[in-house]
Scaffold this active site. Structure first.
Site, PDB file in Angstrom:
ATOM      1  N   ASP A 115       1.122  -1.277   0.540  1.00  0.00           N
ATOM      2  CA  ASP A 115       0.326   0.158   0.029  1.00  0.00           C
ATOM      3  C   ASP A 115       1.029   1.066  -0.363  1.00  0.00           C
ATOM      4  O   ASP A 115       2.009   0.989   0.854  1.00  0.00           O
ATOM      5  CB  ASP A 115      -0.742   0.227   0.879  1.00  0.00           C
ATOM      6  CG  ASP A 115      -2.083  -1.110   1.040  1.00  0.00           C
ATOM      7  OD1 ASP A 115      -2.234  -1.449   0.097  1.00  0.00           O
ATOM      8  OD2 ASP A 115      -2.015  -1.542   2.598  1.00  0.00           O
ATOM      9  N   ASP A 137      -7.001  -1.496  -4.069  1.00  0.00           N
ATOM     10  CA  ASP A 137      -8.660  -1.140  -3.533  1.00  0.00           C
ATOM     11  C   ASP A 137      -9.050  -0.343  -3.595  1.00  0.00           C
ATOM     12  O   ASP A 137     -10.250  -0.305  -3.277  1.00  0.00           O
ATOM     13  CB  ASP A 137      -7.329  -0.479  -2.134  1.00  0.00           C
ATOM     14  CG  ASP A 137      -6.762  -1.578  -1.032  1.00  0.00           C
ATOM     15  OD1 ASP A 137      -6.408  -2.588  -1.564  1.00  0.00           O
ATOM     16  OD2 ASP A 137      -5.646  -0.642  -0.052  1.00  0.00           O
TER      17      ASP A 137
END
Length: 176
Positions: A115, A137
């Site tokens: 991330d 995401d």
């Protein structure tokens, strides 16, 4: 001063690492939009909402890879058959598939999802941030929202679609 406060928030994320959640490496931060967005490097070993964060690493990896692989195959099959209700459904499932495939690739290559986007606001001198996320995401989230919007006139069907996608992709469920 605000960048320092945001960086302190990134430091606070480091403290959450032992629970199996995201590990943020402090030396890899770049401010993109002052007082709103930073790029960071985070390795997320869990799933949404710290699902299975306390489970053994081998079990998390096996479960998340298997679930993601099954979901990708199912969504690819659905798209290949071409029996979608609408163009929006096609794009929504494609977005979720792209996100699931991206996170699956990360899990296979790094044994974690990488991330890198950290959003925050500074209110009254305090930094309030969201969890670190990635483009995969965003694809999953936008796809699920599109499915929910498409089924807004039938709350039962929309809720069922969102619950199914969430359970297959991240092992979570929508609260009642």
């Amino acid at each position: 001063q605000h960048v320092v406060q945001a960086e302190a928030q990134v430091d606070a994320l480091d403290a959450k690492a032992p629970d199996g959640g995201a590990v943020v490496l402090r030396e890899h931060t770049v401010t993109v939009v002052d007082r709103f967005m930073m790029l960071v490097y985070a390795e997320n070993f869990g799933a949404a909402f710290s699902f299975l964060a306390s489970a053994p690493a081998w079990l998390r990896h096996l479960l998340f890879v298997t679930i993601s692989l099954v979901a990708c195959v199912a969504m690819t099959w659905t798209l290949w058959r071409g029996r979608m209700e609408s163009v929006l459904s096609t794009y929504a499932i494609a977005a979720v598939l792209g996100g699931a495939a991206g996170n699956l690739f990360d899990r296979l290559r790094f044994h974690a999802v990488v991330d890198f986007v950290y959003n925050f606001v500074i209110v009254g001198g305090e930094t309030h941030g969201w969890r670190v996320w990635n483009i995969a995401d965003a694809g999953i989230t936008v796809g699920i929202i599109a499915i929910a919007i498409e089924h807004a006139d039938d709350p039962g069907a929309g809720r069922a679609a969102v619950e199914l996608m969430l359970s297959v992709i991240v092992g979570a469920s929508v609260p009642a």
